[in-house]
Design an enzyme around this catalytic site. Structure first.
Site, short mmCIF file in Angstrom:
data_model
loop_
_atom_site.label_atom_id
_atom_site.label_comp_id
_atom_site.label_asym_id
_atom_site.label_seq_id
_atom_site.Cartn_x
_atom_site.Cartn_y
_atom_site.Cartn_z
NE ARG A 1 -3.44 3.25 -10.93
CZ ARG A 1 -3.47 4.43 -10.39
NH1 ARG A 1 -3.07 5.49 -11.08
NH2 ARG A 1 -3.86 4.58 -9.15
CB CYS B 277 -16.00 3.09 -28.98
SG CYS B 277 -15.60 3.63 -30.62
CD GLU B 278 -16.69 1.86 -23.00
OE1 GLU B 278 -17.41 2.53 -22.22
OE2 GLU B 278 -16.95 0.71 -23.34
N GLY C 62 0.78 -1.24 0.00
CA GLY C 62 0.00 0.00 0.00
C GLY C 62 0.80 1.28 0.00
CE1 TYR D 245 -1.88 -3.39 -8.74
CE2 TYR D 245 -0.99 -1.30 -7.93
CZ TYR D 245 -1.30 -2.64 -7.73
OH TYR D 245 -1.04 -3.22 -6.51
N1 LLP Z 1 -1.13 -7.04 -0.79
C1 LLP Z 1 -2.46 -7.21 -0.99
C2 LLP Z 1 -3.16 -8.21 -0.21
C3 LLP Z 1 -3.13 -6.42 -1.93
O1 LLP Z 1 -4.45 -6.56 -2.09
C4 LLP Z 1 -2.42 -5.44 -2.68
C5 LLP Z 1 -3.08 -4.61 -3.68
C6 LLP Z 1 -1.04 -5.32 -2.44
C7 LLP Z 1 -0.43 -6.13 -1.49
C8 LLP Z 1 -0.18 -4.33 -3.17
O2 LLP Z 1 -0.58 -3.03 -2.91
P1 LLP Z 1 0.29 -1.79 -3.40
O3 LLP Z 1 1.60 -1.79 -2.66
O4 LLP Z 1 0.51 -1.95 -4.87
O5 LLP Z 1 -0.56 -0.62 -3.09
N2 LLP Z 1 -5.27 -1.38 -9.36
C9 LLP Z 1 -5.25 -0.38 -8.32
C10 LLP Z 1 -4.58 -0.90 -7.06
C11 LLP Z 1 -5.20 -2.17 -6.56
C12 LLP Z 1 -4.48 -2.72 -5.37
C13 LLP Z 1 -5.00 -4.04 -5.02
N3 LLP Z 1 -4.30 -4.69 -3.96
C14 LLP Z 1 -4.57 0.87 -8.84
O6 LLP Z 1 -4.24 0.92 -10.02
O7 LLP Z 1 -4.44 1.86 -8.11
#
Ligand code: LLP
Length: 432
Positions: free
Chosen positions: A322, A353-354, A246, A384
């Site tokens: 995103r 087309c959106e 996160g 992502y």
């Molecule tokens: N661990 C778990 C259990 C997760 O669900 C996630 C992300 C991570 C780690 C990694 O999180 P990060 O460090 O990347 O924040 N597609 C979205 C983000 C979805 C995150 C889902 N889970 C975006 O483009 O912002």
């Protein structure tokens, strides 16, 4: 390092001119370009923040699953956080040891559990339990394989979502109920694990959300997690606590904290709470790769209509979802800056087309005479981006270009249009 602008106005990533990459006929646009060295440096920097204490940086493969990137992070000692059998297989083939893999996900299939349990000599490091109902399923698969599966309990610590300081569109908080074992179900989950001889509870974990730009919410969640670990460790042979991923990046609105700041604050709390002997795990995705990738796109045409200025580019929401999905804003800048050109605000849109195929309003150089804006770079697209791409509207998957040591070390060509046509013509053919 994120891209820099050279004195001649050209944008540079990993010491390579992005104008040269964008105009190289071997790649074409749209093309993702990644600075693999900077990604490896993120891994090293984060690991160093643990100062020799036992730890695992489990890179969340979903953020960017390109082989050279997963391999580079494995090479600096990172493990992997995977959410599917395919990601697990990829991580292992990129050199991550089974021990260093954690498998999250609310709905793991039996085939995926078998893969996790059967990996290496003792299965993967940990299968993260996300529901009470999953426990007997994992136990049965482990028992059938004649193995003891290592599991961890992903708890939902119930931290106030408002306190998390993340954008609501990308907080996992809004559908949090789907993730993790709620505190109210924890006693039942522990009871089930305790009576399952084919399971060993080795860790507890939580993940509160994504794109956190302050440590407070993360540390508050870790505090709840550590209190829980302290409570149960006499009954279960815990070896780690996993505070999740996160860590945020700067998409242009600032991010005053580095991933290492989250780790240092969490490690200090862990020691303070008497759990210093346990390994501390984290699961960063975005922060390892986000700033070190850009999406290059060519301008197809400009349009002036009803007083609005449009810049239409050859990258769309299928390449970078995103903005369409979360209303996320990515900075968009010219790859080569013509200092003499005037600048106006343009709606930057793709060909899909959106109406949501819209990258927002950005200041860009106007066209004048023979001086035309040719290409732009969409910044902070390393996480992502490609991994969430699709072939909607018959569009190609973007090219990918990997940089290291100041040069191109590899590329993924754009998928040919003919491949999509053949694929769609083959649809339904299997039973005929
Ligand atoms: N661990 C778990 C259990 C997760 O669900 C996630 C992300 C991570 C780690 C990694 O999180 P990060 O460090 O990347 O924040 N597609 C979205 C983000 C979805 C995150 C889902 N889970 C975006 O483009 O912002």
């Amino acid at each position: 390092m994120p891209p820099l602008r050279r004195s001649d106005g050209v944008l540079v990533l990993g010491h390579v001119s992005l104008a040269e990459v964008a105009r190289d006929p071997r790649f074409g646009t749209p093309a993702y370009v990644y600075d693999v060295d900077a990604i490896a440096a993120e891994g090293r920097e984060l690991r160093a923040a643990f100062e020799q204490a036992p730890h695992l940086v489990a890179y969340a493969v979903k953020a960017n699953s390109a082989g050279p990137i997963v391999k580079a992070l494995a090479a600096v000692g990172c493990g992997a956080d995977v959410v599917s059998g395919a990601e697990l297989t990829l991580a292992l083939r990129c050199g991550v040891s089974p021990e260093a893999v954690v498998f999250s996900g609310v709905a793991k299939t039996s085939a995926e559990l078998d893969l996790a349990i059967g990996s290496g000599t003792a299965g993967i490091g940990s299968i993260q339990v996300e529901s009470v109902e999953e426990i007997p399923r994992i136990a049965a698969r482990a028992s059938a394989a004649g193995r003891v599966a290592r599991v961890s309990l992903r708890i939902n610590p119930g931290v106030d979502k408002e306190a998390l300081d993340t954008h609501s569109y990308i907080a996992t908080g809004h559908d949090e109920a789907k993730f993790g074992v709620p505190l109210s179900s924890v006693p039942e989950a522990l009871g089930l694990v305790a009576i399952s001889p084919s399971l060993r509870l080795v860790g507890v974990g939580s993940h509160v959300g994504s794109q956190l730009t302050a440590v407070d919410g993360y540390v508050a969640s870790a505090r709840a997690l550590f209190a829980f670990a302290r409570e149960i460790r006499a009954r279960f042979p815990l070896t780690f606590v996993d505070a999740g991923g996160g860590f945020g990046i700067d998409y242009g609105e600032g991010c005053p904290v580095r991933p290492a700041d989250f780790v240092r604050a969490t490690r200090a709390l862990q020691v303070e709470m008497g759990l210093g002997d346990l390994a501390l795990y984290c699961e960063p995705g975005r922060s390892m790769v986000g700033a070190h990738g850009v999406l290059l796109a060519s301008v197809i045409q400009r349009k002036l209509a009803e007083g609005r200025r449009w810049t239409m580019i050859d990258a769309g929401m299928n390449d970078l979802m995103r903005p369409a999905l979360y209303q996320a804003r990515h900075r968009i800048v010219p790859i080569a800056l013509d200092a003499a050109a005037s600048v106006s605000a343009y709606h930057v849109v793709g060909p899909v087309c959106e109406s949501s195929d819209d990258f927002g309003v950005h200041d860009l150089p106007d066209d004048a005479g023979s001086s035309r804006l040719r290409e732009v770079a969409i910044l902070d697209a390393g996480a992502y981006g490609y991994s969430m791409g699709s072939r909607y509207n018959g569009r190609a998957m973007a090219a990918e270009v990997f940089l290291s040591g100041g040069k191109v070390i590899g590329a993924t060509p754009r998928s040919p249009a003919e491949e999509w046509v053949q694929d769609r013509l083959r649809a339904g053919a299997a039973l005929v």
